[in-house]
Design a protein around this motif. Structure first.
Motif, mmCIF file in Angstrom:
data_model
loop_
_atom_site.group_PDB
_atom_site.id
_atom_site.type_symbol
_atom_site.label_atom_id
_atom_site.label_comp_id
_atom_site.label_asym_id
_atom_site.label_seq_id
_atom_site.Cartn_x
_atom_site.Cartn_y
_atom_site.Cartn_z
ATOM 1 N N SER A 148 0.827 -1.207 0.000
ATOM 2 C CA SER A 148 0.000 0.000 0.000
ATOM 3 C C SER A 148 0.862 1.257 0.000
ATOM 4 C CB SER A 148 -0.929 -0.014 1.220
ATOM 5 O OG SER A 148 -1.712 1.159 1.269
ATOM 6 N N ALA A 151 2.631 1.614 -3.426
ATOM 7 C CA ALA A 151 1.672 1.968 -4.470
ATOM 8 C C ALA A 151 1.299 3.440 -4.392
ATOM 9 C CB ALA A 151 0.428 1.105 -4.345
ATOM 10 N N SER A 152 1.158 3.967 -3.182
ATOM 11 C CA SER A 152 0.825 5.384 -3.017
ATOM 12 C C SER A 152 1.916 6.270 -3.593
ATOM 13 C CB SER A 152 0.632 5.704 -1.530
ATOM 14 O OG SER A 152 -0.468 5.003 -1.002
ATOM 15 N N ALA A 154 4.326 5.367 -5.788
ATOM 16 C CA ALA A 154 4.505 5.127 -7.221
ATOM 17 C C ALA A 154 3.420 5.796 -8.054
ATOM 18 C CB ALA A 154 4.525 3.625 -7.485
ATOM 19 N N ALA A 155 2.254 6.022 -7.474
ATOM 20 C CA ALA A 155 1.156 6.652 -8.200
ATOM 21 C C ALA A 155 1.421 8.126 -8.485
ATOM 22 C CB ALA A 155 -0.147 6.497 -7.418
ATOM 23 N N GLY A 156 2.387 8.705 -7.801
ATOM 24 C CA GLY A 156 2.797 10.073 -8.094
ATOM 25 C C GLY A 156 2.113 11.157 -7.299
ATOM 26 N N GLY A 157 1.271 10.788 -6.347
ATOM 27 C CA GLY A 157 0.562 11.814 -5.598
ATOM 28 C C GLY A 157 1.211 12.205 -4.289
ATOM 29 N N TRP A 181 13.172 7.816 -3.877
ATOM 30 C CA TRP A 181 12.013 8.492 -4.455
ATOM 31 C C TRP A 181 12.174 10.006 -4.506
ATOM 32 C CZ3 TRP A 181 8.443 5.641 -6.890
ATOM 33 C CH2 TRP A 181 8.358 4.290 -6.571
#
Length: 567
Positions: A148, A151-152, A154-157, A181
Motif C-alpha cells: 500500500s 503503491a501510493s 509510485a502513483a505520483g501523488g 524516491w
C-alpha cells in the motif's frame, strides 16, 4: 510416539520451530496457523521493498533458491500443515485445544494439541491521537502495508512524507523515501535525539547530521498532537507547529501480542511480554513461546527486557523445535545487538549505552574515539566512531556503539564485543582481543583495541576526556572562558587560530614542552587534535607540569566535524 504440535503464528519463529521439529520427528504432525494472507516473510526487508532495492514483494517471502514460502510450499516441501487467514480465538489448556476461525468464511474449528507454540508476534504501538485512520497514514507491519505504501508513492501523488519516530524502521523508511524516491522527508521525534535508547548523544548527532546532508529534516523534542486532513492526511500537528505531509508513517515501537496467553491464564509480565524459561517454556510446560511476544533476559543487567528482532526469533525457533522433540536446548538471553544502514553510514551497537548503564544502577563511564577504520596509509579508508561503556571499579565492559562509513567493518567490531559481553569482559580483555589484521581491513592497532585502551586511561585517571557534545556546549557558551589548544601542526591548527584568536591557540604537540609557558593555569584548557591521540599526549605533558584544569576532546576534530559542530 508421534505428537500433534500446533503453532500460532507463521512469520519468523513459527516456521523455524515447525521445520526444525519436523526434521527431528518426521512422523509427528504440525499445524501452523496465521491470521495474515501471507506467511513466513522477512518483515525487516520492507523498507528495502519500498525503496525499490527489493523489486518484487515475493522476494521477502522466498527462499534462497527462489521458492515462495506459501502454504503449498510448507505442505509439499516441509510436510507442515500451514493455514493462512486463520485466527486462533481461544486456548483451552485443560482440554489442550485451540479454537481457530477461518477469516474468509467464518468457519470455526477446535484443534487438539499435545504441544502448543505461541509465535504471536507484536503489533505497532498506537498513539493516543486523532487522525490515525485517515487515508495515507500507515504503519510498517505487514507485506500488505508495504504494498500500500509503495503503491501510493509510485502513483505520483506523494511529494512529502512525515515519519513519526526515529527508531530503526522509521529511519530506514526515511532513507527509502528520500534516497530512492526523492521525496521531502521530515522525521518527528519525541526525544532530543534520534535512535533514542540505543546510542549516546554524540553518535546520534553524527548519524542525524549525515541524514540531514542527504536531505532528511528532523524535528526533535516534539510531541505529536494529532494528524489532520479532509478524508486524507494533509498535515501532522505537534506541540511546536505543523508539518505538511501527503503520507505519514507511524513508527513508535511495537507491543507484544500476548492477549491469547493472558486469557488462557499463562503468565505475562507487567510490560505485556509472555514469560518463558531458558527452554522457552511458558508457565504451562506444554506451551512454548518465543519471538516478539516474549520477554527475555538481558545478560548484561540480569533483568528482563523486550527485544523484538527477527534474528532472535529465528534462533529461538530452532531451540523450541529441539525441545518439542524432547531436547534440552536453552536460550540464555540477549545482550541487545543491533545495526541499521542510513544512506552511506552504518550505525550499530551492543549492550548498554551510558544512559542505559546508569539507569540500570552501574557507575559507568563512556569513552569515545573517532579514527580511521584501517591502516591510515591504505588509500581506501574511512572514519569510524566508537563509544565504549564500562563500569568504574570493576572495569567491566557494558556496551559498545558506533557509526562508520564502512558499515561492514563496524559490524565486525560490534559483533566481537557482542560475543564477549555474556562473559562479563573487562576493558583489558577488549584492549587485548585478537582480531585479524591486514592493511586493507584494519589498523595494526585495531580501533577496537584503541577505544579500550582509551577507556583504560580514563578509568586509571590518566586521561580526562570530554565528548563532542560537551565540547559543543562549551564552544557555544561565550562565558565558559575555555582556552583551546590545537595540538595539530600549523597547516591544520593555524587557520582556526587566526579565525578565533581569543579562544583558539595552535601549539603542535611536539612543541608543547618548549612552549608550556604559553598555557594559562587560571583558565579551563581544552586540548584538540584530529582524533584525540595527540591531545592525550598533550594532556599527559600538561598534567606532569602541574596543570589541573585540562581536558581532551575525545575523537578530536574528526568527531567534531562528524557531529556537524561549526568551528
Amino acid at each position: 510416539m508421534p505428537q500433534q504440535v500446533v503453532i500460532i503464528g507463521g512469520v519468523a519463529l513459527g516456521p523455524k520451530a515447525a521445520c526444525r521439529f519436523k526434521r527431528l520427528e518426521p512422523e509427528s504432525n504440525v499445524i501452523m496457523l496465521d491470521r495474515s494472507p501471507r506467511i513466513s516473510y522477512g518483515g525487516c526487508g520492507i523498507p528495502y521493498y519500498v525503496s525499490g532495492e527489493v523489486s518484487d514483494i515475493t522476494g521477502l517471502q522466498s527462499t534462497a533458491f527462489h521458492m515462495v514460502r506459501d502454504p503449498a510450499f510448507f505442505r509439499d516441501v516441509k510436510d507442515v500443515d500451514a493455514r493462512n487467514e486463520t485466527e486462533v480465538t481461544a486456548i483451552d489448556r485443560t482440554a489442550k485445544t485451540v479454537t481457530a476461525r477461518h477469516l474468509p468464511t467464518g468457519r470455526e474449528e477446535v484443534i487438539p494439541y499435545d504441544k502448543l507454540v505461541m509465535a504471536t508476534g507484536s503489533s505497532p504501538r498506537r498513539l493516543p491521537i486523532a487522525g490515525l485512520d485517515l487515508a495515507g497514514v500507515h504503519t510498517v507491519d505487514s507485506l500488505e502495508a508495504a504494498e500500500s505504501i509503495k503503491a501510493s508513492v509510485a502513483a505520483g501523488g506523494v511529494g512529502s512524507v512525515a515519519i513519526i519516530g526515529s527508531g530503526f524502521i522509521g529511519l530506514e523508511m526515511a532513507v527509502a523515501f528520500a534516497d530512492m524516491w526523492g521525496l521531502d522527508v521530515t522525521v518527528i521525534e519525541l526525544f532530543d535525539q534520534i535512535l533514542p535508547g540505543v546510542t549516546g548523544p554524540a553518535l546520534s548527532t553524527m548519524a542525524r547530521k549525515h541524514m540531514e546532508e542527504k536531505g532528511v529534516a528532523f524535528r526533535l523534542s516534539e510531541q505529536v498532537a494529532r494528524i489532520e486532513g479532509q478524508g486524507k492526511v494533509e498535515r501532522v500537528v505537534t506541540d511546536k507547529g505543523a508539518i505538511e505531509a501527503d503520507l505519514v508513517i507511524v513508527s513508535v515501537g511495537v507491543v507484544p501480542n500476548s492477549g491469547l496467553a493472558k486469557a488462557a491464564g499463562i503468565a505475562v509480565s507487567e510490560r505485556g511480554g509472555v514469560i518463558v524459561d531458558e527452554y522457552m517454556r511458558t508457565s504451562d510446560p506444554d506451551i512454548y513461546a518465543g519471538g516478539d511476544c516474549v520477554e527475555v533476559k538481558n545478560l548484561v543487567t540480569g533483568q528482563p527486557m523486550y527485544l523484538p528482532l527477527g534474528s532472535m526469533a529465528n534462533r529461538q525457533g530452532r531451540i523450541i523445535g529441539d525441545n518439542l522433540a524432547g531436547g534440552s536446548s536453552t536460550f540464555a538471553g540477549v545482550v541487545g545487538s543491533w545495526c541499521v544502514k542510513l544512506f552511506e553510514l552504518g550505525a550499530a551497537g551492543t549492550g548498554l549505552t551510558l544512559a542505559g548503564a546508569k539507569r540500570a544502577g552501574f557507575d559507568a563511564v563512556a569513552t569515545h574515539i573517532t579514527a580511521v577504520d584501517r591502516a591510515h596509509f591504505y588509500p581506501e579508508h574511512g572514519l569510524m566512531s566508537l563509544e565504549l561503556v564500562a563500569e568504574r571499579g570493576t572495569r567491566r565492559v557494558l556496551g559498545l556503539q558506533g557509526v562508520s562509513v564502512m558499515g561492514d567493518a563496524l559490524i565486525g567490531k560490534i559483533n566481537t564485543v557482542a560475543a564477549m559481553l555474556p562473559y562479563r569482559p573487562a576493558v583489558s580483555d577488549v584492549s587485548n582481543v585478537e582480531v585479524a589484521y591486514s592493511p586493507p581491513f584494519a589498523a595494526a592497532m585495531d580501533i577496537l583495541n584503541t577505544v579500550a585502551n582509551a577507556a583504560d586511561n580514563i578509568l586509571a585517571g590518566q586521561n580526562k576526556g570530554i565528548s563532542v557534545t560537551e565540547f559543543a556546549a562549551l564552544w557555544d557558551d561565550a562565558a565558559s572562558g575555555i582556552h583551546i589548544i590545537d595540538c595539530r601542526e600549523n597547516p591544520q591548527g593555524g587557520p582556526l587560530e587566526e579565525k578565533y584568536p581569543a579562544r583558539w591557540h595552535n601549539i603542535p604537540q611536539g612543541q608543547l614542552r618548549q612552549r608550556v609557558s604559553e598555557v594559562p593555569k587560571d583558565k579551563p584548557v581544552v586540548l584538540m587534535c584530529n582524533t584525540g591521540a595527540r591531545s592525550y599526549e598533550a594532556l599527559v605533558t600538561l598534567t606532569d607540569a602541574g596543570f589541573t584544569q585540562v581536558v581532551s576532546v575525545e575523537g578530536g576534530m574528526a568527531a567534531v566535524k562528524a557531529a556537524g559542530i561549526d568551528v
